[in-house]
Enzyme design. Structure first.
Site, mmCIF file in Angstrom:
data_model
loop_
_atom_site.group_PDB
_atom_site.id
_atom_site.type_symbol
_atom_site.label_atom_id
_atom_site.label_comp_id
_atom_site.label_asym_id
_atom_site.label_seq_id
_atom_site.Cartn_x
_atom_site.Cartn_y
_atom_site.Cartn_z
ATOM 1 N NE ARG A 130 -4.082 -1.929 1.972
ATOM 2 C CZ ARG A 130 -4.009 -3.005 2.737
ATOM 3 N NH1 ARG A 130 -3.068 -3.115 3.647
ATOM 4 N NH2 ARG A 130 -4.885 -3.971 2.612
ATOM 5 C CE LYS A 152 0.268 13.871 -14.969
ATOM 6 N NZ LYS A 152 0.072 14.393 -16.333
ATOM 7 C CD GLU A 194 8.246 16.357 -22.632
ATOM 8 O OE1 GLU A 194 7.722 17.339 -22.076
ATOM 9 O OE2 GLU A 194 7.596 15.378 -23.037
ATOM 10 C CE LYS A 235 6.276 17.234 -14.196
ATOM 11 N NZ LYS A 235 6.319 16.039 -14.992
ATOM 12 C CD GLU A 245 -2.840 16.439 -16.235
ATOM 13 O OE1 GLU A 245 -1.723 15.940 -16.004
ATOM 14 O OE2 GLU A 245 -3.514 16.170 -17.234
ATOM 15 N NE ARG A 249 1.548 16.943 -13.178
ATOM 16 C CZ ARG A 249 2.108 16.088 -12.350
ATOM 17 N NH1 ARG A 249 1.775 16.074 -11.090
ATOM 18 N NH2 ARG A 249 3.031 15.248 -12.778
ATOM 19 C CG ASN A 253 -0.896 17.189 -20.532
ATOM 20 O OD1 ASN A 253 0.062 16.475 -20.258
ATOM 21 N ND2 ASN A 253 -1.986 17.223 -19.802
ATOM 22 C CG HIS A 256 2.169 15.850 -24.055
ATOM 23 N ND1 HIS A 256 3.027 16.934 -24.175
ATOM 24 C CD2 HIS A 256 2.860 14.918 -23.355
ATOM 25 C CE1 HIS A 256 4.159 16.662 -23.563
ATOM 26 N NE2 HIS A 256 4.094 15.448 -23.051
ATOM 27 C CG HIS A 260 -0.007 11.343 -25.778
ATOM 28 N ND1 HIS A 260 -0.645 11.746 -24.633
ATOM 29 C CD2 HIS A 260 1.287 11.149 -25.428
ATOM 30 C CE1 HIS A 260 0.220 11.788 -23.624
ATOM 31 N NE2 HIS A 260 1.405 11.437 -24.089
ATOM 32 C CG HIS A 274 7.097 10.991 -25.107
ATOM 33 N ND1 HIS A 274 5.733 10.975 -25.219
ATOM 34 C CD2 HIS A 274 7.386 12.001 -24.230
ATOM 35 C CE1 HIS A 274 5.208 11.904 -24.445
ATOM 36 N NE2 HIS A 274 6.189 12.549 -23.840
HETATM 37 N N1 GLY Z 1 4.414 14.956 -18.030
HETATM 38 C C1 GLY Z 1 3.360 15.823 -17.658
HETATM 39 C C2 GLY Z 1 3.114 15.873 -16.185
HETATM 40 O O1 GLY Z 1 3.903 15.414 -15.408
HETATM 41 O O2 GLY Z 1 2.103 16.386 -15.774
#
Ligand code: GLY
Length: 375
Positions: A130, A152, A194, A235, A245, A249, A253, A256, A260, A274
């Protein structure tokens, strides 16, 4: 006042999340400090270092050497490289491995690798017993400026990337910039997309600095550290104000949604890395913004031109082997997880350094724009 940096001192960026705050330590040779930092954070913790075959060949011995004097037990798990490792199969075996190595809540898991290892290991750490604490030691530029920071964690689903995961913050990130010296040039360049993203989305001065100094960033040395630290500060600030997000946040993207879709269309293969997909996605986002009258065409061209100057792809026609038809691309765009109640959410721009979240973007506009680009 902050004391002046001595040569070899790392840059330390704080991710301010209350009692879950952590440091990002950036600098050449910082992997060697892993043992001392971990011993301070979790005295007496056993360590499991997770890596992939490629990274392990280059850096696992150094990582083990850095911690073996201070940790009572150091075990290693080496997984196959590549996106296909972010699967239920590898997640299950990694979880079993951590349990059989008796890694407990007072111990630490170390993710030594790029985005795949960081995402998978972070997710395993989120669910074993957990929740185990973990440390990110990112070994790619992309991981140092993006995926290792912000908590993430995920594996992929056959229906899309990162669709199964959890928010689980690391307790420390060590970005040793010397580890990037052995990265293939194409991979470094893809990670640079990035870095450019942070300038494009919210920091015009940084973007102008990158336009002037990108060659030094690629060459290594202090410019590289500055670019990584500036990216991590940007960031960290966004994550601190919107960890889950629900708002700002989403700005991360930028590029993206288009990116994506192109990445999925290429089958997440080496055909399109990517960062390369994100470079094309950002170019499309700026061009789409210009088409909607949000910024002058020359401003969009400036954004695209810098990405192209460093050697990144910026057009759909740059995807080796080409792409599928418009219907397939639109289906992939609609599947992107930034779709809320069937409306398309895009990150658009009013200028370099001025991105914003555009909800309710009309799919027909996107389709017409892409049809033009595919023609
Ligand atoms: N890679 C985008 C984020 O971490 O929100």
């Amino acid at each position: 006042m902050t004391a002046p940096l001595r040569a070899g001192d790392p840059i330390v960026v704080d991710v301010a999340l209350g009692d879950r705050s952590y440091d990002i330590v950036i600098g050449r040779g910082q992997l060697a400090s892993l043992g001392a930092r971990v011993a301070t954070l979790r005295p007496g913790a056993k360590l499991a270092i997770v890596s992939d075959e490629n990274v392990a060949t280059r850096h696992l011995d150094a990582a083990v050497a850095a911690v073996k004097a201070s940790a009572p037990q150091v075990s290693t798990v080496v997984l196959p490289p590549g996106e296909s490792t972010k699967s239920f199969t590898h997640l299950a075996s990694l979880c079993d491995e951590l349990i059989s190595q008796r890694i407990e809540r007072s111990d630490l898991v170390v993710a030594l690798g790029g985005g795949v290892i960081g995402d998978l290991t972070g997710f395993a750490a989120a669910i074993v017993r957990r929740g185990l604490d973990y440390v990110q030691v990112p070994t790619s530029l992309l991981a140092q400026v993006d995926s290792s920071v912000g908590g993430k964690t995920a594996i992929d689903s056959p229906q899309g990337k990162n669709l199964i995961g959890a928010f689980h913050q690391p307790v420390l990130v060590i970005a040793d910039t010397a580890l990037l010296d052995t990265l293939p040039a194409r991979e470094f360049r893809a990670g640079y997309a990035e870095v450019a993203k942070y300038g494009l989305l919210g920091d015009a001065a940084f973007f102008a600095w990158l336009e002037a100094n990108w060659k030094d960033v690629f060459a290594g040395g202090p410019a590289r550290e500055h670019a990584i630290a500036t990216s991590c500060r940007a960031k960290a600030a966004i994550v601190a104000r919107d960890e889950r997000e629900t708002g700002d946040r989403m700005l991360l993207n930028l590029g993206h949604t288009f990116g994506h879709a192109l990445e999925a269309d290429a089958g997440y293969s080496d055909r399109l890395l990517h960062g390369e997909a994100i470079a094309i996605g950002m170019a499309l986002a700026f061009e789409f913004s210009a088409r909607r009258g949000l910024l002058p065409t020359a401003e969009a061209e400036r954004a695209v031109s810098h990405l192209a100057t460093v050697g990144l792809p910026t057009r759909i026609s740059d995807v080796p082997g080409g792409v599928s038809d418009i219907d397939r691309l639109m289906t992939l765009i609609a599947q992107d997880k930034k779709v809320a109640r069937s409306k398309l959410t895009f990150i658009l721009a009013r200028g370099v350094g001025n991105a914003f979240i555009a909800k309710d973007v009309d799919a027909a506009d996107v389709r017409a724009f892409l049809a033009e680009k595919l023609a």
